[in-house]
Design a protein around this motif. Structure first.
Motif, PDB file in Angstrom:
ATOM      1  N   HIS A 125      20.341  33.506  29.586  1.00 39.88           N
ATOM      2  CA  HIS A 125      20.458  32.073  29.880  1.00 39.88           C
ATOM      3  C   HIS A 125      21.632  31.470  29.108  1.00 39.88           C
ATOM      4  O   HIS A 125      22.383  30.651  29.627  1.00 39.88           O
ATOM      5  CB  HIS A 125      19.166  31.334  29.522  1.00 39.88           C
ATOM      6  N   GLN A 126      21.800  31.882  27.837  1.00 44.72           N
ATOM      7  CA  GLN A 126      22.875  31.354  26.986  1.00 44.72           C
ATOM      8  C   GLN A 126      24.242  31.579  27.613  1.00 44.72           C
ATOM      9  O   GLN A 126      25.124  30.731  27.512  1.00 44.72           O
ATOM     10  CB  GLN A 126      22.813  32.018  25.610  1.00 44.72           C
ATOM     11  N   MET A 127      24.425  32.699  28.288  1.00 45.04           N
ATOM     12  CA  MET A 127      25.720  33.002  28.913  1.00 45.04           C
ATOM     13  C   MET A 127      26.124  31.929  29.923  1.00 45.04           C
ATOM     14  O   MET A 127      27.312  31.676  30.124  1.00 45.04           O
ATOM     15  CB  MET A 127      25.682  34.373  29.581  1.00 45.04           C
ATOM     16  N   ASN A 128      25.151  31.305  30.547  1.00 43.49           N
ATOM     17  CA  ASN A 128      25.446  30.275  31.543  1.00 43.49           C
ATOM     18  C   ASN A 128      25.732  28.913  30.917  1.00 43.49           C
ATOM     19  O   ASN A 128      26.385  28.084  31.536  1.00 43.49           O
ATOM     20  CB  ASN A 128      24.295  30.154  32.541  1.00 43.49           C
ATOM     21  N   ARG A 129      25.275  28.681  29.690  1.00 42.88           N
ATOM     22  CA  ARG A 129      25.511  27.406  28.999  1.00 42.88           C
ATOM     23  C   ARG A 129      26.857  27.506  28.284  1.00 42.88           C
ATOM     24  O   ARG A 129      26.939  27.754  27.101  1.00 42.88           O
ATOM     25  CB  ARG A 129      24.383  27.127  27.995  1.00 42.88           C
ATOM     26  N   ARG A 130      27.924  27.278  29.022  1.00 48.19           N
ATOM     27  CA  ARG A 130      29.276  27.549  28.536  1.00 48.19           C
ATOM     28  C   ARG A 130      30.217  26.426  28.949  1.00 48.19           C
ATOM     29  O   ARG A 130      29.869  25.578  29.756  1.00 48.19           O
ATOM     30  CB  ARG A 130      29.778  28.875  29.120  1.00 48.19           C
ATOM     31  N   THR A 131      31.432  26.484  28.374  1.00 45.96           N
ATOM     32  CA  THR A 131      32.505  25.571  28.763  1.00 45.96           C
ATOM     33  C   THR A 131      33.728  26.395  29.131  1.00 45.96           C
ATOM     34  O   THR A 131      34.042  27.376  28.455  1.00 45.96           O
ATOM     35  CB  THR A 131      32.836  24.586  27.619  1.00 45.96           C
ATOM     36  N   GLU A 132      34.381  25.997  30.194  1.00 54.23           N
ATOM     37  CA  GLU A 132      35.593  26.674  30.653  1.00 54.23           C
ATOM     38  C   GLU A 132      36.743  25.681  30.676  1.00 54.23           C
ATOM     39  O   GLU A 132      36.536  24.476  30.771  1.00 54.23           O
ATOM     40  CB  GLU A 132      35.389  27.240  32.061  1.00 54.23           C
ATOM     41  N   ILE A 133      37.944  26.219  30.598  1.00 48.60           N
ATOM     42  CA  ILE A 133      39.147  25.396  30.715  1.00 48.60           C
ATOM     43  C   ILE A 133      39.768  25.697  32.078  1.00 48.60           C
ATOM     44  O   ILE A 133      39.838  26.852  32.496  1.00 48.60           O
ATOM     45  CB  ILE A 133      40.145  25.665  29.568  1.00 48.60           C
ATOM     46  N   LYS A 134      40.163  24.649  32.758  1.00 52.42           N
ATOM     47  CA  LYS A 134      40.833  24.785  34.052  1.00 52.42           C
ATOM     48  C   LYS A 134      42.176  24.079  33.950  1.00 52.42           C
ATOM     49  O   LYS A 134      42.248  22.930  33.492  1.00 52.42           O
ATOM     50  CB  LYS A 134      39.987  24.155  35.155  1.00 52.42           C
ATOM     51  N   ILE A 135      43.230  24.756  34.347  1.00 54.03           N
ATOM     52  CA  ILE A 135      44.551  24.143  34.373  1.00 54.03           C
ATOM     53  C   ILE A 135      44.591  23.214  35.591  1.00 54.03           C
ATOM     54  O   ILE A 135      44.415  23.665  36.720  1.00 54.03           O
ATOM     55  CB  ILE A 135      45.676  25.204  34.478  1.00 54.03           C
ATOM     56  N   THR A 136      44.789  21.920  35.347  1.00 54.09           N
ATOM     57  CA  THR A 136      44.775  20.952  36.451  1.00 54.09           C
ATOM     58  C   THR A 136      46.156  20.410  36.787  1.00 54.09           C
ATOM     59  O   THR A 136      46.332  19.776  37.819  1.00 54.09           O
ATOM     60  CB  THR A 136      43.845  19.766  36.132  1.00 54.09           C
ATOM     61  N   GLY A 137      47.119  20.657  35.911  1.00 51.78           N
ATOM     62  CA  GLY A 137      48.457  20.168  36.193  1.00 51.78           C
ATOM     63  C   GLY A 137      49.477  20.694  35.211  1.00 51.78           C
ATOM     64  O   GLY A 137      49.143  21.054  34.081  1.00 51.78           O
ATOM     65  N   LEU A 138      50.698  20.770  35.677  1.00 57.23           N
ATOM     66  CA  LEU A 138      51.829  21.164  34.840  1.00 57.23           C
ATOM     67  C   LEU A 138      52.941  20.156  35.092  1.00 57.23           C
ATOM     68  O   LEU A 138      53.367  19.972  36.232  1.00 57.23           O
ATOM     69  CB  LEU A 138      52.317  22.570  35.207  1.00 57.23           C
ATOM     70  N   LEU A 139      53.354  19.489  34.036  1.00 56.80           N
ATOM     71  CA  LEU A 139      54.468  18.565  34.183  1.00 56.80           C
ATOM     72  C   LEU A 139      55.744  19.366  34.400  1.00 56.80           C
ATOM     73  O   LEU A 139      55.868  20.500  33.938  1.00 56.80           O
ATOM     74  CB  LEU A 139      54.601  17.693  32.938  1.00 56.80           C
ATOM     75  N   ASN A 140      56.691  18.805  35.109  1.00 58.44           N
ATOM     76  CA  ASN A 140      57.943  19.510  35.372  1.00 58.44           C
ATOM     77  C   ASN A 140      58.778  19.700  34.125  1.00 58.44           C
ATOM     78  O   ASN A 140      59.652  20.547  34.079  1.00 58.44           O
ATOM     79  CB  ASN A 140      58.764  18.763  36.429  1.00 58.44           C
ATOM     80  N   LYS A 141      58.535  18.859  33.122  1.00 51.72           N
ATOM     81  CA  LYS A 141      59.286  19.006  31.885  1.00 51.72           C
ATOM     82  C   LYS A 141      58.395  18.611  30.719  1.00 51.72           C
ATOM     83  O   LYS A 141      57.448  17.855  30.865  1.00 51.72           O
ATOM     84  CB  LYS A 141      60.554  18.182  31.908  1.00 51.72           C
TER      85      LYS A 141
END
Length: 177
Positions: A125-141
């Motif tokens: 159960h603990q394996m499911n109680r997690r936090t992930e990072i998702k890349i949502t944007g990249l600035l051009n500079k």
């Protein structure tokens, strides 16, 4: 002691693209809780270094629950978990709130067989109680590109960061000699 290199190495630099997700190791939560554990704070501190060194990356922290509890409750709980992680980064590490968002996924993205009605161990159960990072944007500079060298040198936060990095380098090189 190269925290930045450790984090980047764990992500695989070729994979940093908008939409990609990465699990943050040791960002777990106690059952029915959303507070940041001590080991989670250490991982979030490493993430903060990465985000400060790469200000052109925008991310989402997405938190999850196990399958125990009502679906609607788990969505609310996961929202609180994600918000707690973002709040930690913004309030204690000075991460720009415009570059980081939170989202709760409840039990909609379980990573093992522990769905409703399935008997599982606490560790599963603990394996499911997690936090992930998702890349949502990249600035051009990079936002620093518009600053002059004088502005960078006179920025007290940036100056402190450079001094701290130099101290870590010296400490590390003394340990390896």
């Amino acid at each position: 002691s190269n925290e930045i290199g450790y984090f980047l190495g764990a992500l695989d630099l070729d994979s940093i693209r908008v939409g990609n997700r990465f699990e943050l190791k040791n960002i777990y939560y106690d059952f029915d809780k959303w507070d940041i554990r001590q080991e989670a704070a250490k991982t979030l501190d490493k993430l903060a270094v990465f985000l400060k060194d790469n200000p052109s990356i925008k991310v989402e922290l997405g938190s999850h629950t196990d399958a125990r509890g009502a679906d609607a409750y788990n969505l609310t709980l996961s929202d609180k978990r994600a918000a707690a992680a973002v709040d930690y980064l913004v309030s204690t590490q000075g991460i720009d709130p415009d570059n980081i968002t939170s989202k709760g996924y409840g039990e909609t993205q379980l990573i093992n067989r522990c769905s409703n009605g399935v008997s599982c161990s606490e560790a599963d159960h603990q394996m499911n109680r997690r936090t992930e990072i998702k890349i949502t944007g990249l600035l051009n500079k990079d936002p620093l590109w518009d600053k002059s060298l004088k502005e960078i040198i006179e920025d007290p936060q940036l100056y402190r960061k450079v001094i701290d990095m130099e101290k870590r380098k010296r400490t590390y090189s003394m340990k390896t000699k």
